[in-house]
Write an enzyme that holds these catalytic residues in place. Sequence first.
Site, PDB file in Angstrom:
ATOM      1  N   ARG A   1       0.859  -1.171   0.000  1.00  0.00           N
ATOM      2  CA  ARG A   1       0.000   0.000   0.000  1.00  0.00           C
ATOM      3  C   ARG A   1       0.899   1.226   0.000  1.00  0.00           C
ATOM      4  O   ARG A   1       1.972   1.196   0.627  1.00  0.00           O
ATOM      5  CB  ARG A   1      -0.889   0.046   1.248  1.00  0.00           C
TER       6      ARG A   1
ATOM      7  N   HIS B   1      -1.235   0.201  -9.915  1.00  0.00           N
ATOM      8  CA  HIS B   1      -1.867  -0.759  -8.985  1.00  0.00           C
ATOM      9  C   HIS B   1      -2.479  -1.942  -9.756  1.00  0.00           C
ATOM     10  O   HIS B   1      -3.693  -2.145  -9.732  1.00  0.00           O
ATOM     11  CB  HIS B   1      -2.928  -0.063  -8.128  1.00  0.00           C
TER      12      HIS B   1
ATOM     13  N   GLU C   1      -3.612   7.358  -4.563  1.00  0.00           N
ATOM     14  CA  GLU C   1      -4.017   6.828  -5.880  1.00  0.00           C
ATOM     15  C   GLU C   1      -5.354   7.413  -6.320  1.00  0.00           C
ATOM     16  O   GLU C   1      -6.224   7.626  -5.476  1.00  0.00           O
ATOM     17  CB  GLU C   1      -4.120   5.296  -5.796  1.00  0.00           C
TER      18      GLU C   1
END
Length: 325
Positions: free
Chosen positions: A235, A282, A264
């Site tokens: 993360r 991602h 993000e």
Amino acid sequence: MPADKPEVVLLGPPKPVIVRGLEAACTLYKAAEAKDRDAFIAEHAQVRAIACSDTAYKIPGELMARFPKLQIVASFGVGYDHMDAKWAAAHNIILTNTAGVLTEEVADTSLGLLLCTVREFPQAERYLRAGKWTERAYPLSKASLRDRTVGMVGMGAIGQAIARRLDAMKVPVVYHTRKKRGELPYRHYPSLLDMARDVDVLLVIVPGGAATAKMIDAKVLEALGLDGILINMARGSVVDEPALIKALKDRRIMAAGLDVFANEPDVPAELMAMDNVVLWPHVGSGSVHTREKMDQLVVDNILAWAAGKPPLTPVPETLFTSWGA
Ligand code: 8YV
């Protein structure tokens, strides 16, 4: 238990596998179709089950509190830092994730990002496409996996799947976790700083959340050193992003490969401008095959609940005993 057709609220995008799977057995209320989110929640406050189709959808305690009969939140994603598991545990609500079905995919992707970063493959392709190969060969990559040890930050199911791949590639692996996993054949470092000093790659694959926030900070990067390479598959919150940008800019570490970011889908312009980073949007679990398996597991957890059976993949904080009244 709920009547024949249990009612379920779906938070997040109405993905086909989830919608089809749930509509076959439940009455489904899709938040994505509601014009007014607050009115939607108030209208469906009596539901006992929520399905969540995206880890970008935050589920804090205040949101769960608006469903006083809530028994289960079945979410997409192995990471569940978007949900308040402590609050759920204190209120007898089971949270489920999609552990297991994405392990090998994310491990594959991690190896891809590691190789791309170490051997500069994306840069080499950009070089070819820019027509530069006809002028001169792409420079030899500064780094190689042949003389590196990978320090795993986190050694859960995905970490172990990555380590197995590295074993096959004859790359030495060590790891840092809070508790040593005696069953594993790798050296354990109780101290992240000590490990960072000894290795030249850190591969981050720990859960997000408060316990791991910014654990990769300026000190760890300094310890990783001038030849150091950081790979983050976990993360964005786990890395102190400004400290990483500074370390890369000042060439205090060699390179970074990042699949995840602090905010993000916004990626800092400074990172975008650097040539010693590989940046991915991602995509760790991002194949049709694996995402459908994850979606199906959301459905299967809800169907287990609807049948009065134990959930398939409860998160450790909310282990199942019974569904109560
Ligand atoms: C997804 C993930 O890529 O499962 C997780 O925790 O981070 C990934 O599998 C992510 O949820 C993207 O939406």
